[in-house]
Design a protein around this motif. Structure first.
Motif, mmCIF file in Angstrom:
data_model
loop_
_atom_site.group_PDB
_atom_site.id
_atom_site.type_symbol
_atom_site.label_atom_id
_atom_site.label_comp_id
_atom_site.label_asym_id
_atom_site.label_seq_id
_atom_site.Cartn_x
_atom_site.Cartn_y
_atom_site.Cartn_z
ATOM 1 N N PRO A 33 0.827 -1.207 0.000
ATOM 2 C CA PRO A 33 0.000 0.000 0.000
ATOM 3 C C PRO A 33 0.860 1.255 0.000
ATOM 4 O O PRO A 33 1.957 1.280 0.549
ATOM 5 C CB PRO A 33 -0.802 -0.123 1.291
ATOM 6 C CG PRO A 33 -0.022 -1.047 2.155
ATOM 7 C CD PRO A 33 0.751 -1.947 1.246
ATOM 8 N N GLY A 34 0.368 2.271 -0.670
ATOM 9 C CA GLY A 34 1.075 3.539 -0.694
ATOM 10 C C GLY A 34 2.155 3.647 -1.742
ATOM 11 O O GLY A 34 2.747 4.714 -1.913
ATOM 12 N N ALA A 35 2.436 2.571 -2.456
ATOM 13 C CA ALA A 35 3.465 2.593 -3.498
ATOM 14 C C ALA A 35 2.808 2.536 -4.869
ATOM 15 O O ALA A 35 1.804 1.857 -5.054
ATOM 16 C CB ALA A 35 4.415 1.413 -3.331
ATOM 17 N N THR A 36 3.378 3.225 -5.818
ATOM 18 C CA THR A 36 2.866 3.162 -7.183
ATOM 19 C C THR A 36 3.290 1.849 -7.830
ATOM 20 O O THR A 36 4.269 1.219 -7.402
ATOM 21 C CB THR A 36 3.397 4.327 -8.042
ATOM 22 O OG1 THR A 36 4.813 4.181 -8.199
ATOM 23 C CG2 THR A 36 3.041 5.680 -7.423
ATOM 24 N N SER A 37 2.588 1.464 -8.870
ATOM 25 C CA SER A 37 2.968 0.258 -9.612
ATOM 26 C C SER A 37 4.376 0.366 -10.197
ATOM 27 O O SER A 37 5.150 -0.591 -10.091
ATOM 28 C CB SER A 37 1.960 -0.027 -10.733
ATOM 29 O OG SER A 37 0.699 -0.307 -10.203
ATOM 30 N N PRO A 38 4.753 1.503 -10.816
ATOM 31 C CA PRO A 38 6.121 1.598 -11.325
ATOM 32 C C PRO A 38 7.179 1.471 -10.219
ATOM 33 O O PRO A 38 8.234 0.860 -10.428
ATOM 34 C CB PRO A 38 6.167 2.975 -11.994
ATOM 35 C CG PRO A 38 4.749 3.224 -12.400
ATOM 36 C CD PRO A 38 3.937 2.642 -11.280
ATOM 37 N N ALA A 39 6.909 2.019 -9.040
ATOM 38 C CA ALA A 39 7.871 1.902 -7.937
ATOM 39 C C ALA A 39 8.024 0.447 -7.507
ATOM 40 O O ALA A 39 9.140 -0.022 -7.245
ATOM 41 C CB ALA A 39 7.430 2.770 -6.758
#
Length: 136
Positions: free
Chosen positions: A46-52
């Motif tokens: 949670p809280g992270a983008t897909s690219p990250a």
């Protein structure tokens, strides 16, 4: 905590990535994706983008031969900013990726080795990568 390991890679996620075999798939999906319904193994970031998340995964996972990356085709067929970011995180060119119909993408997810649900809220922020051979 381990030195040299991307901070988004939890012990649980590293275990799954390590256990994967050649050509097994990792689905990194956005917050809209029905991951809990489709996953046999589900890890949430949670809280992270897909690219990250993809960038973190790529720090330890080599890609299989082309097509090593699948993206979900957007509703109007255009390549969206989030998809360009996913391609950059995967370190592949657009021409080396395959674009897959949404419902075919869902069907394929049922056979994923692991599904990682990111906190990504942008539409079509989903990607599939296949594990390649680890060098020696």
């Amino acid at each position: 905590m381990l030195q040299g390991i991307h901070p988004l890679l939890s012990g649980e996620l590293l275990k799954h990535l390590d256990e994967m075999g050649h050509s097994d798939t990792v689905f990194i999906v956005d917050a809209h994706f029905p991951a809990a319904r489709l996953a046999h193994r589900l890890v949430t970031v949670p809280g992270a983008t897909s690219p990250a998340v993809l960038e973190a995964v790529r720090s330890v996972l080599p890609l299989d031969d082309s097509p090593a990356v699948d993206l979900m085709t957007s509703a109007d067929g255009t390549v969206l900013d989030v998809q360009r970011e996913l391609l950059a995180a995967a370190r592949v060119e657009e021409g080396d990726a395959r674009f897959v119909d949404r419902f075919d993408f869902y069907d394929a997810a049922e056979n994923a080795y692991v599904i990682i649900r990111a906190g990504e809220t942008r539409k079509y922020g989903c990607v599939v990568v296949r594990k390649g051979l680890v060098g020696h």
